[in-house]
Design a protein around this motif. Structure first.
Motif, short mmCIF file in Angstrom:
data_model
loop_
_atom_site.label_atom_id
_atom_site.label_comp_id
_atom_site.label_asym_id
_atom_site.label_seq_id
_atom_site.Cartn_x
_atom_site.Cartn_y
_atom_site.Cartn_z
N SER A 269 0.74 -1.13 0.18
CA SER A 269 0.09 0.03 -0.10
C SER A 269 0.84 1.19 -0.02
O SER A 269 0.49 2.11 -0.75
N LEU A 270 1.99 1.33 0.78
CA LEU A 270 2.84 2.45 0.95
C LEU A 270 3.64 2.66 -0.41
O LEU A 270 3.81 3.77 -0.78
N THR A 271 3.91 1.60 -1.02
CA THR A 271 4.81 1.61 -2.28
C THR A 271 3.77 2.24 -3.38
O THR A 271 4.37 3.18 -4.02
N LEU A 272 2.48 1.65 -3.65
CA LEU A 272 1.57 2.24 -4.56
C LEU A 272 1.29 3.41 -4.33
O LEU A 272 1.07 4.27 -5.24
N ALA A 273 1.26 3.81 -2.97
CA ALA A 273 0.96 5.45 -2.55
C ALA A 273 1.78 6.20 -3.18
O ALA A 273 1.82 7.45 -3.81
N VAL A 274 3.09 5.95 -2.85
CA VAL A 274 4.48 6.91 -3.27
C VAL A 274 4.58 6.82 -4.58
O VAL A 274 4.86 7.91 -5.39
N GLU A 275 4.59 5.49 -5.31
CA GLU A 275 4.60 5.53 -6.84
C GLU A 275 3.48 6.54 -7.48
O GLU A 275 3.86 7.11 -8.55
N SER A 276 2.42 6.36 -7.00
CA SER A 276 1.26 7.08 -7.77
C SER A 276 1.59 8.63 -7.66
O SER A 276 1.39 9.46 -8.62
N LEU A 277 2.04 9.00 -6.71
CA LEU A 277 2.33 10.56 -6.26
C LEU A 277 3.62 11.02 -7.08
O LEU A 277 3.77 11.90 -7.73
N ALA A 278 4.55 10.10 -7.22
CA ALA A 278 5.59 10.35 -8.12
C ALA A 278 5.33 10.49 -9.36
O ALA A 278 5.83 11.24 -10.19
N LYS A 279 4.67 9.82 -9.78
CA LYS A 279 3.70 9.80 -11.20
C LYS A 279 3.20 11.02 -11.45
O LYS A 279 3.13 11.69 -12.58
N LYS A 280 2.24 11.59 -10.72
CA LYS A 280 1.72 12.76 -10.59
C LYS A 280 2.61 13.85 -10.50
O LYS A 280 2.46 14.64 -11.37
N ILE A 281 3.63 13.90 -9.87
CA ILE A 281 4.49 14.98 -10.09
C ILE A 281 5.52 14.91 -11.46
O ILE A 281 5.63 15.96 -11.88
N SER A 282 5.51 13.61 -11.84
CA SER A 282 6.08 13.61 -13.30
C SER A 282 5.14 14.47 -14.16
O SER A 282 5.76 14.96 -15.13
N LEU A 283 4.15 14.16 -13.88
CA LEU A 283 3.11 14.80 -14.98
C LEU A 283 3.21 16.17 -14.72
O LEU A 283 3.17 17.06 -16.00
N LEU A 284 3.25 16.65 -13.63
CA LEU A 284 3.33 18.39 -13.43
C LEU A 284 4.52 18.71 -14.08
O LEU A 284 4.61 20.02 -14.33
N GLN A 285 5.58 17.99 -13.82
CA GLN A 285 7.01 18.45 -14.37
C GLN A 285 6.83 18.77 -15.92
O GLN A 285 7.36 19.42 -16.49
N LEU A 286 6.33 17.81 -16.43
CA LEU A 286 6.05 18.07 -17.84
C LEU A 286 5.26 19.33 -18.40
O LEU A 286 5.45 19.98 -19.28
N SER A 287 4.38 19.70 -17.53
CA SER A 287 3.63 20.75 -17.78
C SER A 287 4.55 22.01 -17.46
O SER A 287 3.98 23.22 -18.12
#
Length: 290
Positions: A269-287
């Motif tokens: 659960s913790l790993t999925l939570a961290v990974e999901s937020l890391a992906k969200k940050i990656s999307l924001l970095q693209l923007s």
């Protein structure tokens, strides 16, 4: 960054309660270190105070302070420090920090995972535990010590509701107590801040707790679209939900045993939570073109 895109923070904050979340209950284990039956102490010394209208946290510490004085100030700062050093975290906790950092890095090397601890318990114990170096900041109840070194009174009290104050504090990048003059800096902690001023938005905060003391934090993170995870020990998920009456707004995303081994449900659960937020940050970095 254009006006159409969201402000960017490359930090993820993982926040833990301490007692029964990362380590066994520190009150019970401290009492046992003094050869005191913890269940009997709670029943005979703490509960009567609660029945007379005492706050549960204050009743607990008053009874412990009185017991220390009765034993010629047995519980000192040194005693608590040594106790903290000997206290063993739950299985997998010591390895958990690096695993979560590595999980975020595998998604995005620019993302940093920070760890915080917010407890209604004795932070002196947490600060001396083997896992303490992993935390950017730790907040909890603190004692004032007498001339002979024994615990004398509480100098800082962290209630269930006040835990949320420290979520705002870490969001604004304040690692320790604010130095503003008014009301211990509380007005500074709670003042409005624009999204671009935040060190880490609450949408990028993961909070892990074990029960009723964590409900205000669960509620705040649900409101702010952060991630709330519940843990339980020596019981079942059904027992936890019966013990902790929660509303829809206070629910956790997942409820798992307090077991941090690599293949455990909580670690997944913790790993999925961290990974999901890391992906969200990656999307924001693209923007913003990073």
């Amino acid at each position: 960054m254009t006006l159409a895109t969201k402000p960017l923070s490359s930090y993820i904050a993982v926040v833990f309660d301490f007692d029964d979340t990362l380590v066994p209950d520190t009150v019970d284990t401290l009492l046992e270190s003094l050869d005191i039956d913890a269940l009997q102490f709670r029943r005979d010394r703490i509960q009567p105070l609660v029945d007379r209208g005492w706050d549960k946290i204050l009743a607990r510490f008053y009874a412990i302070i009185e017991e220390s004085k009765r034993r010629e100030n047995k519980i000192t700062q040194e005693y608590l420090a040594n106790f903290g050093k000997k206290l063993a975290p739950f299985d997998g906790v010591t390895e958990m920090f690096d695993r979560l950092r590595q999980s975020a890095c595998a998604i995005n090397p620019k993302v940093e995972v920070e760890f915080y601890l917010i407890s209604c318990g004795m932070v002196e114990i947490a600060r001396n535990n083997c896992i303490a170096p992993n935390f950017k900041a730790m907040w909890g109840c603190e004692f004032s010590y007498g001339k002979d070194g024994g615990i004398e009174f509480l100098k800082k009290l962290v209630t269930h509701t006040e835990k949320t104050r420290y979520l705002f504090q870490l969001a604004k990048g304040i690692d320790s107590n604010p130095k503003e003059d008014d009301d211990d800096g509380k007005s500074f902690v709670y003042r409005d801040a624009s999204a671009k001023e935040l060190h880490v938005p609450l949408t990028q905060v993961i909070y892990v707790g074990d029960g009723s003391s964590d409900i205000p934090c669960f509620s705040l993170l649900n409101e702010q679209q952060g991630i709330a995870l519940g843990v339980y020990k020596d019981s079942t998920a059904q027992d936890w939900s019966r013990e902790v009456e929660i509303s829809q707004s206070q629910r956790v995303i997942n409820l798992a045993p307090a077991e941090y081994s690599e293949d455990s449900e909580l670690m997944r659960s913790l790993t999925l939570a961290v990974e999901s937020l890391a992906k969200k940050i990656s999307l924001l970095q693209l923007s913003v073109g990073e």
